[in-house]
Design an enzyme around this catalytic site. Structure first.
Site, short mmCIF file in Angstrom:
data_model
loop_
_atom_site.label_atom_id
_atom_site.label_comp_id
_atom_site.label_asym_id
_atom_site.label_seq_id
_atom_site.Cartn_x
_atom_site.Cartn_y
_atom_site.Cartn_z
N LYS A 112 0.81 -1.25 0.27
CA LYS A 112 -0.36 0.10 0.51
C LYS A 112 1.10 1.61 -0.11
O LYS A 112 0.54 2.38 -1.10
CB LYS A 112 -0.97 -0.07 1.37
CG LYS A 112 -1.81 -0.94 1.18
CD LYS A 112 -3.09 -0.28 2.04
CE LYS A 112 -4.37 -1.90 1.28
NZ LYS A 112 -5.42 -1.42 2.72
N LYS A 197 -5.69 -10.43 -5.34
CA LYS A 197 -6.99 -10.66 -4.57
C LYS A 197 -8.10 -9.91 -5.15
O LYS A 197 -7.70 -8.71 -5.58
CB LYS A 197 -6.09 -9.70 -3.23
CG LYS A 197 -7.74 -10.67 -2.17
CD LYS A 197 -6.72 -9.62 -0.50
CE LYS A 197 -7.37 -8.00 -0.73
NZ LYS A 197 -7.05 -8.22 0.52
N LYS A 200 -12.21 -5.04 -2.31
CA LYS A 200 -13.21 -4.31 -1.74
C LYS A 200 -12.49 -2.22 -2.48
O LYS A 200 -13.45 -2.03 -2.96
CB LYS A 200 -13.39 -4.17 -1.15
CG LYS A 200 -13.32 -3.05 0.01
CD LYS A 200 -14.08 -3.66 1.57
CE LYS A 200 -13.86 -4.14 2.76
NZ LYS A 200 -12.42 -3.34 3.02
P1 AMP Z 1 -10.82 -6.17 4.34
O1 AMP Z 1 -11.44 -5.98 3.47
O2 AMP Z 1 -9.81 -5.80 4.12
O3 AMP Z 1 -11.70 -5.52 5.40
O4 AMP Z 1 -11.39 -7.15 5.20
C1 AMP Z 1 -12.07 -8.10 5.73
C2 AMP Z 1 -12.37 -9.99 6.08
O5 AMP Z 1 -12.30 -10.13 4.63
C3 AMP Z 1 -10.93 -10.16 6.17
O6 AMP Z 1 -10.68 -11.31 7.18
C4 AMP Z 1 -9.69 -10.07 4.97
O7 AMP Z 1 -8.58 -11.37 5.33
C5 AMP Z 1 -11.16 -11.04 4.38
N1 AMP Z 1 -10.69 -11.16 2.58
C6 AMP Z 1 -10.68 -9.85 2.31
N2 AMP Z 1 -10.40 -9.88 0.64
C7 AMP Z 1 -10.80 -11.17 0.01
C8 AMP Z 1 -10.61 -12.12 -0.68
N3 AMP Z 1 -10.32 -11.47 -1.96
N4 AMP Z 1 -10.60 -13.70 -0.86
C9 AMP Z 1 -10.98 -13.81 0.70
N5 AMP Z 1 -10.84 -13.49 1.64
C10 AMP Z 1 -10.75 -11.96 1.91
#
Ligand code: AMP
Ligand code: TRP
Length: 332
Positions: A112, A197, A200
């Site tokens: 990042k 990955k 979002k």
């Molecule tokens: P975040 O969007 O970074 O706040 O992630 C929230 C949760 O979703 C965390 O446990 C991440 O590891 C999981 N997560 C986010 N993107 C993915 C993805 N593409 N595949 C699997 N898990 C994800």
């Protein structure tokens, strides 16, 4: 009963990756088997360039979606991180235990920070210290298990190291937590670039399925997913990342195992079609419930208010104990 804690950042609309990698297990398993807390970690959304109004809207939306996926406030605690001061209060103490070198080794920080610099922007100090705040989120609650997607493993490892170090130096204060991952779809990949990955905060890309996407949009994105050269349907993440990603998504939505499913399909086209329908059906009840909850914002607000009260009560004694253990004079 074991304690579970996990969180989600309001930095963008929630995706299928968030759901399959993390949230699904929270509602299906964790809230039934553990004393579980699920948190919209809004302070973490301030580590990169942000718009205040958008963070506020996304925080409300994330909380609503958590409830829409089936989290039940009778069974677990749902709250917003900034409503509970103990997170920031403990984070500072942990900054006095973690090292600068440890922070700079974090993959997410490196990626990042590089992206921010490439854009000509500056890197916020909070992006560097972010893993310590995450450690505080986890350690404040005496957490045993942290259910997350693959990408968070390094951060939970750091949390363990910090907990062990604090306990050794200042006396046993924290539980040392472990990570849990789903069996399939711990890392859902971007449909247009299956080597990265599904995130979002990515551009509103055709490679990201959002939980609130209309069925037609979901179908379009999956039918247009990049597949690999060759035409055989096999599950091999290295050699066939595109097809393997679809097989994992299908397996996660329908149950079953991606290797077995590979044997069922002769063509990429039929695999895409079934995957698209499986995802549409999977999202349908969540979207329906989300719509109902949006019509009752007072209910969601009430859940968050009570959640924060409960969380505060749970966190305060341990954070107070950490303040005493590290050498700070009690206020009396
Ligand atoms: P975040 O969007 O970074 O706040 O992630 C929230 C949760 O979703 C965390 O446990 C991440 O590891 C999981 N997560 C986010 N993107 C993915 C993805 N593409 N595949 C699997 N898990 C994800
Ligand atoms: N860092 C996590 C992510 O990017 C979100 C998060 C913050 C978290 N605090 C947490 C996850 C505590 C689990 C436990 O996905």
């Amino acid at each position: 009963m074991k304690r579970v804690f996990s969180g989600i950042k309001p930095t963008g609309h929630l995706t299928l990756g968030n759901y399959l990698g993390a949230m699904r297990r929270w509602s299906a398993v964790d809230q039934h088997e553990a004393d579980a807390l699920f948190c919209v970690v809004d302070l973490h959304a301030l580590t990169v360039d942000h718009d205040p109004g958008r963070v506020r809207r996304l925080s409300r939306q994330a909380a609503t979606l958590l409830l829409a996926t089936g989290l039940d406030p009778q069974l677990c605690t749902v709250f917003v991180q900034s409503h509970v001061d103990e997170h920031a209060r403990l984070s500072y103490l942990l900054e006095c235990v973690a090292t600068d070198g440890e922070m700079r080794r974090m993959i997410q920080y490196k990626e990042k920070a590089a992206a921010e610099r490439a854009r000509g922007g500056s890197v916020r100090l909070s992006l560097l210290t972010y893993p310590v705040l995450m450690a505080a989120d986890i350690l404040a609650y005496g957490t045993d298990e942290v259910p997350v997607g693959d990408d968070q493993t390094q951060h939970v490892e750091l949390t363990r190291d910090v907990a062990v170090r604090f306990n050794q130096r200042y006396g046993r204060t924290f539980v040392v937590p472990r990570t849990t991952h789903p069996e399939v779809a711990a890392r859902v990949m971007n449909l247009q670039d299956p080597t990265s990955k599904m995130g979002k905060s990515d551009d509103v890309g055709p490679g990201v399925v959002y939980l609130l996407d209309e069925p037609e949009a979901v179908r379009k994105k999956i039918m247009r997913a990049v597949t690999d050269s060759g035409s055989e349907v096999v599950h091999d993440r290295e050699a066939r990342p595109g097809v393997s990603n679809l097989l994992e998504i299908l397996a996660a939505c329908e149950g079953g195992n991606p290797n077995d499913l590979a044997g069922v399909y002769e063509t990429y086209g039929s695999l895409k079609k079934d995957t698209a329908e499986a995802v549409v059906e999977f999202l349908r009840p969540v979207q329906q419930r989300h719509k109902e909850l949006c019509a009752d914002p007072a209910y969601v607000e009430g859940v968050l208010r009570e959640g924060a009260e409960k969380a505060r009560e749970m966190a305060r004694p341990r954070v107070d104990a950490a303040y005493r253990a590290i050498g700070l004079l009690p206020a009396g």
